[in-house]
Design a protein around this motif. Structure first.
Motif, short mmCIF file in Angstrom:
data_model
loop_
_atom_site.label_atom_id
_atom_site.label_comp_id
_atom_site.label_asym_id
_atom_site.label_seq_id
_atom_site.Cartn_x
_atom_site.Cartn_y
_atom_site.Cartn_z
N HIS A 31 -4.17 6.79 -5.53
CA HIS A 31 -5.61 7.07 -5.58
C HIS A 31 -6.04 7.27 -7.03
O HIS A 31 -5.51 8.16 -7.72
N HIS A 46 0.87 -1.20 0.00
CA HIS A 46 0.00 0.00 0.00
C HIS A 46 0.90 1.24 0.00
O HIS A 46 1.35 1.70 1.05
N HIS A 77 3.00 7.87 2.12
CA HIS A 77 2.72 9.03 1.27
C HIS A 77 3.92 9.97 1.19
O HIS A 77 3.80 11.06 0.64
N GLU A 107 -5.94 2.46 -5.50
CA GLU A 107 -6.83 2.62 -4.34
C GLU A 107 -7.97 3.53 -4.78
O GLU A 107 -7.73 4.66 -5.21
N ASP A 156 0.64 2.40 3.61
CA ASP A 156 -0.05 3.62 3.15
C ASP A 156 0.94 4.78 3.15
O ASP A 156 0.59 5.92 3.51
N HIS A 188 1.74 5.15 -1.98
CA HIS A 188 1.36 6.26 -2.86
C HIS A 188 2.60 6.98 -3.40
O HIS A 188 3.63 7.03 -2.72
FE FE Z 1 -3.85 4.89 0.73
#
Ligand code: FE
Ligand code: AMP
Ligand code: ZN
Ligand code: FE
Length: 282
Positions: A40, A8, A248, A65, A246, A10
Motif C-alpha cells: 500500500h 498481489h 498479508h 497498491e 493479496d 504485501h
Molecule cells: Fe492488497
C-alpha cells in the motif's frame, strides 16, 4: 510443470507481516515463478525483494497498491512502475503524511482510554507506512482484541471508537500517476466493491477514460464463475487480466502466498502479457 505466479503481495513495507526477503524466500520455496510486490502506498519493499530474488530463480515485479475513494473505496494496482518517478514519489509522500495525520488521531483516542501507545514507537517498529492493521496488532497484543479481525470489528473499523477517516488520492489521479511513472494501472479485486454488473461496467469505463490497462480477474476467494466473468469483462474491454492472492502474512491468516484460500492459480502467461504491454507503452 506449469509456472505459477502471484501478482498481489504485501510485505512489512506496508501492512504485511513478512519482510520482503521472507516473502521472496517463501515464494521460492513454493516454486512460484514470479511475484509482484504491491505494498500500500509505497515502493520501498521492492529493492530488498529484488536483491533476495537474485539468489533464487524468482522474478520480482515492482508494483504498488493505491487506495482511492470513488463512491467508496476502490484500489488501483500499478505494475512495472519507475521507482524513481519524482511525480509518483511526491504523491506517495502526500499519502503518507495524510496517514500520519490520521494515525496520530487514532493514537490520541487510544491514549485517552488509557492504552499506552506511542506513534514514534510504532513508526520505529512498523516502518513508514502505518495502517490500521498495525493498530489492530497492538490491540491484540494488549489483550483488547482476540485477533486482527476482532480489532477491526470492535475498535478501528468503521463505526468503532477509534475509527478515523483519512484523505485518499482520487481514483483519477491514482491511475494517471501510475501512467506518469510508466506503470500499468489495474483495477484491484473488482468484487470487493459490491457493485452489480452495470455499476462495475461504469467503474471500469470511467477508469479506462483515466488510463486503466488491466483488471484483476483472479483473486483469493473468487469462485471459478466469478473469475470467468471477470476474464470475459477484461476481454470485452481489451484489458489485461491479472491475478494475485493479496497475501498479508499472519494478519490475514486464511490467505496463502501463491494459492490464496486454496485454489488460486495465476498463470505465467498473465505476466507475459503485462510485460508486452509495458514494452508497448509510450
Ligand atoms: Fe492488497
Ligand atoms: P488503512 O489504509 O490504514 O485505513 O487500513 C486499511 C487496510 O486494513 C486495508 O487495506 C486492509 O488491508 C486492512 N483491513 C481493512 N479491514 C480489515 C478487517 N476487517 N480485517 C483485517 N484487515 C482489514
Ligand atoms: Zn493491506
Ligand atoms: Fe486492496
Amino acid at each position: 510443470m506449469k509456472k505459477k505466479i502471484d501478482l498481489h503481495v504485501h510485505t512489512t513495507a506496508s501492512d504485511g507481516t513478512l519482510t520482503p526477503k521472507e516473502v521472496v524466500q517463501l515464494a521460492a520455496s513454493r516454486s512460484l515463478a514470479a511475484i509482484a510486490i504491491t505494498d500500500h502506498d509505497t515502493l520501498s519493499g521492492y529493492s530488498e525483494a529484488s536483491n533476495a530474488a537474485e539468489e533464487c530463480a524468482l522474478e520480482v515485479v515492482p508494483g504498488i497498491e493505491i487506495s482511492t475513494e470513488y463512491n467508496g473505496a476502490v484500489h488501483i494496482l500499478g505494475y512495472y512502475i519507475d521507482l524513481q518517478s519524482p511525480d509518483l514519489q511526491a504523491e506517495l509522500n502526500w499519502i503518507v503524511e495524510e496517514r500520519d495525520y490520521r494515525n496520530e488521531k487514532i493514537c490520541s483516542l487510544m491514549q485517552r482510554d488509557g492504552i499506552a501507545v506511542s506513534y514514534e514507537e510504532m513508526k520505529e517498529r512498523f516502518g513508514a507506512v502505518i495502517g490500521r492493521p498495525h493498530f489492530a496488532k497492538i490491540l491484540v497484543e494488549r489483550g483488547l482484541a482476540s485477533d486482527v479481525q476482532d480489532g477491526f470489528r470492535r475498535y478501528i473499523g468503521k463505526g468503532g471508537p477509534y475509527y478515523q477517516r483519512r484523505q485518499f488520492l482520487s481514483l483519477e489521479r491514482s491511475i494517471k500517476i501510475i501512467r506518469i511513472a510508466d506503470g500499468i494501472p489495474v483495477l484491484a479485486h473488482p468484487f470487493q466493491y459490491r457493485l452489480d454488473d452495470s455499476e462495475l461496467r461504469e467503474l471500469i469505463e470511467h477508469c479506462m477514460e483515466c488510463g486503466l490497462h488491466g483488471l484483476e480477474c483472479l483473486y483469493s476467494g473468487y469462485t471459478e464463475k466469478q473469475s470467468r466473468y471477470l476474464i470475459n469483462l477484461a476481454q470485452e474491454y481489451h484489458l489485461l487480466a491479472t491475478g494475485g492472492s493479496d497475501f498479508h502474512g499472519s494478519v490475514k491468516p486464511l490467505i496463502q502466498l501463491g494459492c490464496g484460500t486454496g485454489d488460486l492459480d495465476v498463470p505465467y502467461s498473465f505476466l507475459e502479457e503485462l510485460k508486452k504491454e509495458h514494452l508497448k507503452m509510450p
